[in-house]
Write a protein that holds these residues in place. Structure first.
Motif, PDB file in Angstrom:
ATOM      1  N   GLU A 135       0.831  -1.204   0.000  1.00 56.19           N
ATOM      2  CA  GLU A 135       0.000   0.000   0.000  1.00 56.19           C
ATOM      3  C   GLU A 135       0.869   1.259   0.000  1.00 56.19           C
ATOM      4  O   GLU A 135       0.585   2.225  -0.711  1.00 56.19           O
ATOM      5  CB  GLU A 135      -0.925  -0.003   1.210  1.00 56.19           C
ATOM      6  N   HIS A 184       1.210   4.156  -3.062  1.00 53.42           N
ATOM      7  CA  HIS A 184       1.045   5.588  -2.823  1.00 53.42           C
ATOM      8  C   HIS A 184       2.279   6.353  -3.305  1.00 53.42           C
ATOM      9  O   HIS A 184       2.162   7.364  -4.014  1.00 53.42           O
ATOM     10  CB  HIS A 184       0.817   5.842  -1.332  1.00 53.42           C
ATOM     11  N   ILE A 186      -3.338   8.131  -0.966  1.00 51.51           N
ATOM     12  CA  ILE A 186      -4.006   8.063   0.333  1.00 51.51           C
ATOM     13  C   ILE A 186      -4.154   9.496   0.837  1.00 51.51           C
ATOM     14  O   ILE A 186      -3.169  10.128   1.235  1.00 51.51           O
ATOM     15  CB  ILE A 186      -3.193   7.215   1.324  1.00 51.51           C
ATOM     16  N   TYR A 195      -3.510   9.901   9.249  1.00 51.48           N
ATOM     17  CA  TYR A 195      -3.894   8.518   8.945  1.00 51.48           C
ATOM     18  C   TYR A 195      -4.504   7.770  10.128  1.00 51.48           C
ATOM     19  O   TYR A 195      -5.590   7.210  10.027  1.00 51.48           O
ATOM     20  CB  TYR A 195      -2.660   7.769   8.438  1.00 51.48           C
ATOM     21  N   THR A 220      -9.331   7.268  -0.584  1.00 51.11           N
ATOM     22  CA  THR A 220      -8.117   6.997  -1.354  1.00 51.11           C
ATOM     23  C   THR A 220      -8.471   7.027  -2.834  1.00 51.11           C
ATOM     24  O   THR A 220      -9.487   6.464  -3.232  1.00 51.11           O
ATOM     25  CB  THR A 220      -7.541   5.623  -0.981  1.00 51.11           C
ATOM     26  N   VAL A 249      -7.165  -0.597  -3.259  1.00 51.04           N
ATOM     27  CA  VAL A 249      -7.791   0.516  -2.543  1.00 51.04           C
ATOM     28  C   VAL A 249      -8.719  -0.003  -1.438  1.00 51.04           C
ATOM     29  O   VAL A 249      -8.717   0.517  -0.318  1.00 51.04           O
ATOM     30  CB  VAL A 249      -8.560   1.429  -3.518  1.00 51.04           C
ATOM     31  N   GLN A 301      -6.602  -1.067   1.297  1.00 60.62           N
ATOM     32  CA  GLN A 301      -6.023   0.075   2.002  1.00 60.62           C
ATOM     33  C   GLN A 301      -7.042   0.749   2.910  1.00 60.62           C
ATOM     34  O   GLN A 301      -6.732   1.117   4.043  1.00 60.62           O
ATOM     35  CB  GLN A 301      -5.469   1.067   0.975  1.00 60.62           C
TER      36      GLN A 301
END
Length: 709
Positions: free
Chosen positions: A148, A152, A159, A165, A415, A444, A447
């Motif tokens: 992930e 990104h 993200i 986060y 995302t 996604v 994630q």
């Protein structure tokens, strides 16, 4: 044997062979090995190989590590070699991250970055952004799984709000009526229910500011007119009481007609001043350590009571007047809700307010317009609910885990997918494109679930206002130390996308504004993404949704990465930006009504939020009929949320308002010009735009002369 080694920064320092032994032993220990003597023997092999290869010359840390890997593999210690390589890669990630961090900090100390057009260049803003990049570095290198994180970094996905986060959630439609009627505590004492409209408006601003400090995204009121109406009534009661007491003290007889008129005059004056103060507060009251004002939005327009109508009217009049020298207010984002039978047609109770909203929008860009009768909003209206939007475009309504309402709910995280990259990789092969798209969607979803697993373990005490004051749906059922998972199941997990137009060009040679076949493919792509989100919702029991991404900081990031990878691709990577979500490219010349007709069908699939625009060369203040024709075309195209753009230039010295093409005011010759433009749904000034968005704004096609009669 050796005395010196070259470090990664070029410095030559003392060589210690024990460090090689320690590293080999740690790798062996990771796969069950316990023999340090063997690690020492392997170290001797490494030293022998280094002597043979470098013949007394100074070698680097990287050279040593390469040799360790070679010796381990050739000696039959494959598992230890693998553990060593993984450990080495992890250390490299951390080291590179620290280097990137320091480089970015250095740049921010010169000037704050412009990913967010409403962050100033103040000292507090610099400190905030330094802390944010430190957080990004930590999450990418220490928390987020490698696949992930790599996706990104590489630009396959993005993200959003990565600095936050694992700390908080994105946004909320705040239940204003509940807080004002019950009172609240923002950390410094209990605030009781207000008794006047001015106090209610002041508290409404404080509520937005307080909750912004618990979240990183937008703060919105879904029913501003309805929720403020009781305090207009309270104001009426207060004014009547005070006037009757004054008349009694004077021992005179009241003329009831004149008294009623005077009471209403005072109520209207107080309400106007309350709304003026509310607007001033939201443009000056900072949160986030003083770095920016709250990302505030209000929705109104459908309350038909005289009290609710007065709130809407007073706000619009105050917003039209602007700030002290006539400057355009940047906040709040204003969303006027349109509904047949309420305000859409002559004869509707609030049609006059719709007319006023358009008059104000013709000068100030706001309000935007939220269409309650859209096919995907109408059912909720029939159930007694209204669909509210946030200024950027966010929409939260459907709910697999509870009531389908707007108040008390918001987005948890989102995302975005880099659609043009998928098209570039597929090279016109549709079978390959669909395969790549599904693989990216899978990533996604993974994630979003990874992030959700972090968010759900946060506790009520981590959100003293948001959860502590029971703003989120069902949060009243939780205790101070409880985890928030039972509550945030009402929120949404959203997948966004950017650059549908450029993606279509890579696949069929034209975008959806140029070709019916491209339009059909575009709708098929977006519909497929929505179906995948619905399937994920059913599989995991969470509110997965599809967002038409508001790409501000992202606008140029994907493009830059793709240009580095694929080179200059005409009409794809040759500009500084990718087109927002499903929009027709801003530089494509097209009739305003054709643009509306093309973009309208995408709104039904993007249930997490959407917005469409028409671009005019100047404020249409003297052509309200044409403006209304545009808004009604948007309504008829089944759009959910839309707006009209044009330049708003204001002289900071004398308040002159209009298009100012030169660098100085035509009235007072001042060079202090504020150039307000829309960016991803909300407003900002051009000097705060990042370079990609500045390039995009300067390329926007104007549609005024293409309007139908």
């Amino acid at each position: 044997m050796f005395s010196k080694i070259r470090k990664r920064d070029g410095r030559v320092t003392e060589f210690h062979e024990s460090k090689i032994t320690d590293a080999i032993f740690k790798a062996a220990h990771a796969v069950g090995g316990e023999d340090r003597q063997l690690a020492m023997e392997l170290t001797l092999q490494v030293l022998k190989a280094l002597k043979s290869k470098y013949n007394g010359n100074i070698f680097s840390v990287e050279d040593v590590q390469d040799m360790v890997e070679k010796v381990l593999i050739e000696s039959g210690h494959a598992r230890t070699a693998k553990a060593y390589i993984l450990y080495r890669n992890q250390r490299n990630r951390i080291r590179d991250g620290k280097s990137d961090l320091m480089d970015t900090v250095s740049e921010i100390l010169k000037e704050t970055n412009r990913e967010n057009a409403n962050v100033s260049n103040s000292p507090s803003a610099k400190v905030l952004q330094i802390s944010e990049i430190a957080s990004v570095n930590y999450y990418l290198n220490r928390v987020i799984p490698e696949d992930e994180s790599a996706a990104h970094r590489d630009g396959d996905i993005y993200i959003h709000d990565l600095a936050w986060y694992g700390k908080t959630l994105t946004c909320l439609q705040i239940p204003l009526g509940q807080l004002l009627s019950e009172g609240f505590d923002n950390g410094h004492g209990y605030i009781r229910s207000p008794k006047s409209v001015k106090t209610a408006a002041a508290l409404a601003a404080i509520i937005l500011q307080s909750n912004q400090n618990d979240m990183h995204g937008g703060q919105s009121f879904a029913y501003f007119d309805r929720d403020m109406a009781p305090y207009v009534q309270a104001e009426y009661v207060r004014q009547e009481r005070d006037l009757r007491q004054a008349i009694k003290a004077l021992a005179v007889e009241a003329d009831e007609d004149k008294l009623s008129k005077l009471i209403m005059e005072r109520v209207e004056s107080e309400t106007y001043q309350a709304m003026e103060g509310f607007i001033y507060n939201l443009n000056t009251m900072h949160s986030r350590a003083g770095a920016q004002v709250p990302f505030s939005s209000i929705n109104f327009g459908t309350d038909t009571s005289w009290q609710g109508r007065l709130i809407t009217k007073s706000f619009l009049m105050a917003y039209e007047k602007g700030l002290g020298k006539g400057e355009a207010p940047i906040f709040p984002n204003v969303c006027f809700k349109i509904k047949k039978g309420i305000n859409y047609e002559p004869g509707d109770r609030n049609y006059d307010l719709f007319q006023l909203s358009m008059k104000v929008a013709c000068k100030r860009l706001f309000p935007n317009f939220a269409f309650q009768d859209a096919s995907f909003n109408k059912d909720y209206n029939e159930q007694g609910q209204e669909v509210a939007y946030m200024g950027c475009r966010t929409r939260v309504m459907a709910n697999l885990n509870g009531p389908e309402v707007t108040d008390g709910r918001g987005n948890l995280s989102f995302t975005s997918i880099n659609l043009p990259r998928l098209g570039l990789r597929a090279q016109g092969d549709m079978k390959e494109f669909w395969k790549l798209l599904d693989e990216t969607i899978d990533l996604v979803i993974q994630q979003l679930l990874t992030r959700y697993d972090v968010q759900k373990n946060l506790k009520v005490k981590d959100f003293p206002f948001l959860m502590g004051q029971k703003l989120y749906l069902d949060s009243e059922k939780l205790g101070w130390n409880d985890k928030i998972e039972p509550v945030i199941k009402h929120g949404t997990l959203s997948m966004g996308f950017i650059g549908l137009a450029e993606c279509l060009i890579t696949l069929v040679g034209k975008h959806h504004g140029e070709s019916k076949a491209a339009q059909e493919l575009g709708l098929e792509i977006v519909k497929h993404m929505r179906q995948r989100m619905d399937e994920a919702g059913n599989e995991y029991g969470l509110n997965f949704s599809l967002l038409a991404t508001p790409a501000e900081g992202l606008s140029g990031k994907f493009t830059k990465k793709d240009r580095e990878r694929f080179g200059i691709v005409e009409r794809v990577t040759n500009r500084d930006w990718y087109t927002n979500s499903f929009h027709v490219p801003v530089d494509y010349k097209i009739n305003a009504f054709e643009k509306i007709a093309i973009e309208g069908p995408y709104h039904q699939y993007t249930n997490a939020g959407h917005i469409s625009y028409v671009e005019l060369p100047s404020a249409p203040e003297h052509n309200l009929q044409a403006f209304e024709a545009i808004i009604k075309a948007m309504y008829e195209a089944d759009m959910g949320y839309a707006a009209v753009n044009f330049p708003v230039d204001i002289c900071k010295r004398c308040g002159y308002n209009g298009v100012i093409p030169e660098d100085s005011c035509p009235k007072c010759d001042s060079g202090a010009i504020s150039r307000v433009r829309r960016i991803t749904g909300y407003l900002s000034t051009l000097d705060h735009f990042n370079d990609a968005k500045k390039a995009e704004e300067s390329s926007r096609t104007k549609h005024e002369f293409l309007l139908r009669e």
